[in-house]
Each structure stands twice: as C-alpha cells, then as structure tokens.
Scaffold this active site. Sequence first.
Site, PDB file in Angstrom:
ATOM      1  N   ASP A 113       0.500  -1.387   0.266  1.00 40.59           N
ATOM      2  CA  ASP A 113      -0.120   0.080   0.217  1.00 40.59           C
ATOM      3  C   ASP A 113       1.301   1.431   0.030  1.00 40.59           C
ATOM      4  OD1 ASP A 113       0.935  -0.451   2.951  1.00 40.59           O
ATOM      5  OD2 ASP A 113      -0.839   0.942   3.584  1.00 40.59           O
TER       6      ASP A 113
ATOM      7  N   GLU B 293       0.192  -1.022   5.821  1.00 35.80           N
ATOM      8  CA  GLU B 293       1.525  -0.241   6.593  1.00 35.80           C
ATOM      9  C   GLU B 293       1.252   1.161   7.065  1.00 35.80           C
ATOM     10  OE1 GLU B 293       4.729   1.359   7.825  1.00 35.80           O
ATOM     11  OE2 GLU B 293       3.656   1.882   5.881  1.00 35.80           O
TER      12      GLU B 293
HETATM   13 ZN   LIG Z   1       6.548   2.705   4.389  1.00 34.25          ZN
END
Ligand SMILES: [Zn+2]
Length: 470
Positions: A103, A170
């Site tokens: 992501d 994340e």
């Molecule tokens: Zn990163």
Amino acid sequence: MISCSGSKQAQVSDTGFTPSYAFDTEKSIERFSKSIQFQTVSLEDLSEIDYEPFEEFITFLEESYPSLHSNAELQRIGEYSLLFKWKGTNPDLNPGLLMGHYDVVPVKEDAIELWSYEPFGGEIEEGFIWGRGTLDDKSGIFSVLEAVEFLIESGHQNERTFYLALHHDEEIGGLNGAKQISEFLESEGVHLEFLVDEGPPVAENIIDNIDVPLAMIGVAEKGSLNLELVYRQEGGHSSMPPRQTVISILSRAINRIERRPMDAHYNGLIKETFEPLIPYMSFTQRLAFNNTWLFSGKIKRELGKNPATNAALRTTAAKTIFEAGFKENVLPVEGRVIINFRLHPNDTIEDVVEYVRQRVNNPDIVINVMDRARNPSPVSDTRARPYQVLKQTIEDIFDQALVSPSLFVAASDSRHFHNLTDNVYRFRPIRATHDDRARVHGIDERIRVDNYLEMIQFQIELIQNLSGEL
Ligand SMILES: [Zn+2]
C-alpha cells in the site's frame, strides 16, 4: 559467499549495472514499473479506500511470478495481505520472514502538478523509475519477489523455510495486515529466526567530502503517543475577562514542555551508528557535523539543534492540534492541545506522561492518553548471526559501504512481530541521498533503475546467505 549453482553469469543491462546473476533485467524493470501503476492507496478512513486496485494487484502478482505461486503456499490474511510459505528442506531450522508493504500513501490533488512525471505512471525516464511507491515500499517487495522467482527457476533449494509477507495497510497502522499475519503465525507455533522489513537506506553523500555510503540497519524503532491536554474554565463575555483564559493557560503548559524537552540519550545504539564514520572525518567536518542530518556525537546540545539528529537522540514532542474559542467576543470555555510524542527506546509511555504532568504542573489541566499509543520496540542484538549475515551481505554488494545499527525514527509493520523473534531488522538496499528523504511520501518519488537491479542482486545473495544454518 555461497553462490547459486550454475546460474551465475555476467549480463550487462542498458543501465550500466552488471548483475552477476542471470535474471531478466528488462522484464524485472517492466514488472516493477507496472506495479507502480496500481493505485493501492491506503486512507485513514477505511470506507474511502478503493480495494479494486488491491485485487487487481494480487492478480498481477499471480501472473508475474508463476514459479513462486506454484512452489509456495499462499494465504490471504485480512483480505488483502499475502503470506507465502516457501518451504525449505531442513525442518530443524527456524523459518525466516521477509516482509514489506504494497500500500502507498495518497498523492494530494494539488500536488499532482508538482510531479515531474505521473505519480502512478511508473515511467522510466532519466535513468529512474518514477512514481508513488518506488521507494516506499514496492521496490522492497518486488526486489524480493524477483529474487525468489529467479532462485526457484534456477533450481535453488532453500534449507530454511522462508515466509514472505506482503502487507496491504502498513501506512494506516497494519492492524488488518501485519498484525493478523503475526497472530496467525503465532497460532501456528512459528518461532522465527529473524525478520527483515523496510527500514533505512544506504545513505550516499550525506556528509561533504565523505564518499563512503553508510548503510544503517534499523535494530529498533521509536514508539508513538498522542497526549491530549484539556483545560476548562467558566465562560463569559470578553469585556470583563479574567487575567488568564483557556488559551493562555494551555499556551503556558506548551511553553513549559518546549523549554525543557525530554532527556537526550547519547549512548549505546546512537554511538554505534556513527562510529564507523569518524575515521573518515576531518577535524573541521566533525565541527560542521551538527549542520547535517548526521553527527559526530560530541555534544548533545549541539545535536539537539538539528531536528533529524534530535529525533535520534531523544523522545520528541510535536504540538499538532490546538483548539480553543469560536467567537471573538466570547471567552472560550474549553481548550485542547494534542502533542504527538515519538518515544526513544530509553523512555516508556508512563515516563512521558509523568514528564508532562511535571512540566505542566497544573492539576486542573486534564492529560488524556489517546488511542494507539505504543512503546518503543525492543533493541535487536547486533551480535546475533542473522545481523552479521545481513551486514556481510551489504558489505559484499555495496562496495565500500559502512554498515552500522541504527534507531529507525519512522514506524514499520515489523513492530507487530516482536512476539515471534528477537532478531528484527529494518533495512532496504536503496541508495539514497539526503534529497531523497523528502521524496518518501512526497513529490517525485523515484528510484534509480540500476539501483533497483542492484536490490534484486542483493536479495538473491541475502536469501542464499540466510538459507542454511547460521
Ligand atoms: Zn513504508
């Protein structure tokens, strides 16, 4: 170093870099460029995320890495995170985990025109691959995927089982991806020998006249804590004000915190980080050091003047939100301040709350610990074998590079895995200059094409070096 039997061969790519493994450089660059074109954007508000590109991205992986997909077990966790189990021949060895995230942070509408190339174009121009995710962290995971695919195709067989974890959230905390993967592995009774996640780069030209690159392996990362300070007072008309309003009382509290920051810690880890550089410095450079984002380590007060070195030295306090008042002739009844603390490994959440209580020194100001507070990570041992192997591999691939342990001042998904191993290392074989720091989450994120190939070469070496008994 161990070599992959029969697969070593010189091959010159158009970029000038010569990998010593015969992986398909053109195809790997093409796949990486394509990966940037999937807008796998994480947003704080989950309901606003478009998961279509995530789904397409997963299909793209399946098509691009057939050998990995047919030789490793794949599990989807938290819907869009992927966990591959690539089995080794020796069940007595604890598995290793290589991880990263696919992501990316969004590109703000008004920033698009500031980019030299399309933020999601994956364009290859001027010797770079451009776009969101080229540094953080698609190059990290794609270099690993290329390496694994190549090793499988070359008939390489690992002794050790490797897990590959590709996380999808994340940038928004990793609660559905990394955290769930960690819980799953724990439930399976897995104990990891080590893990390697994103982290500091190989920093180039960071100090004038020192041309040795410095590779910093993140052996710890900072914690994070948001404290809300709230003060209430009787309201009223501004024509007969008390001496102090909500605003002045809270301002005084902020000022007291600012005047005396939490203690700096110039000890162990931070000393080790910069030690290898000292022989390369002239006396004048040492003096000038406090003007760079690195430092010689002489005087804490000097180091504290630079935000980057200051962040590595101590728990920092960023005043991020201040709210009070709504009308020009009405006394505010309530005000609040939010301070974001980043915790140095020497401090805990309790230490910070206590410090704030003492500095504020006003029992009428309520101090609230907000959600998602986390302590700093443990510090991983640099004497452990996996660290030594990682260090050696960096030295082999990055000619002349100095390697040292460091405190990672950002956050990574690795923090969810401390239940599975003591050997948590954060590092990316990305050659970065001082100027590249602003590209991460910023404008014109890009990576050098030859550096990307070098990353693949690095991962091929690393996997082989970590594959057997350490
Ligand atoms: Zn990163």
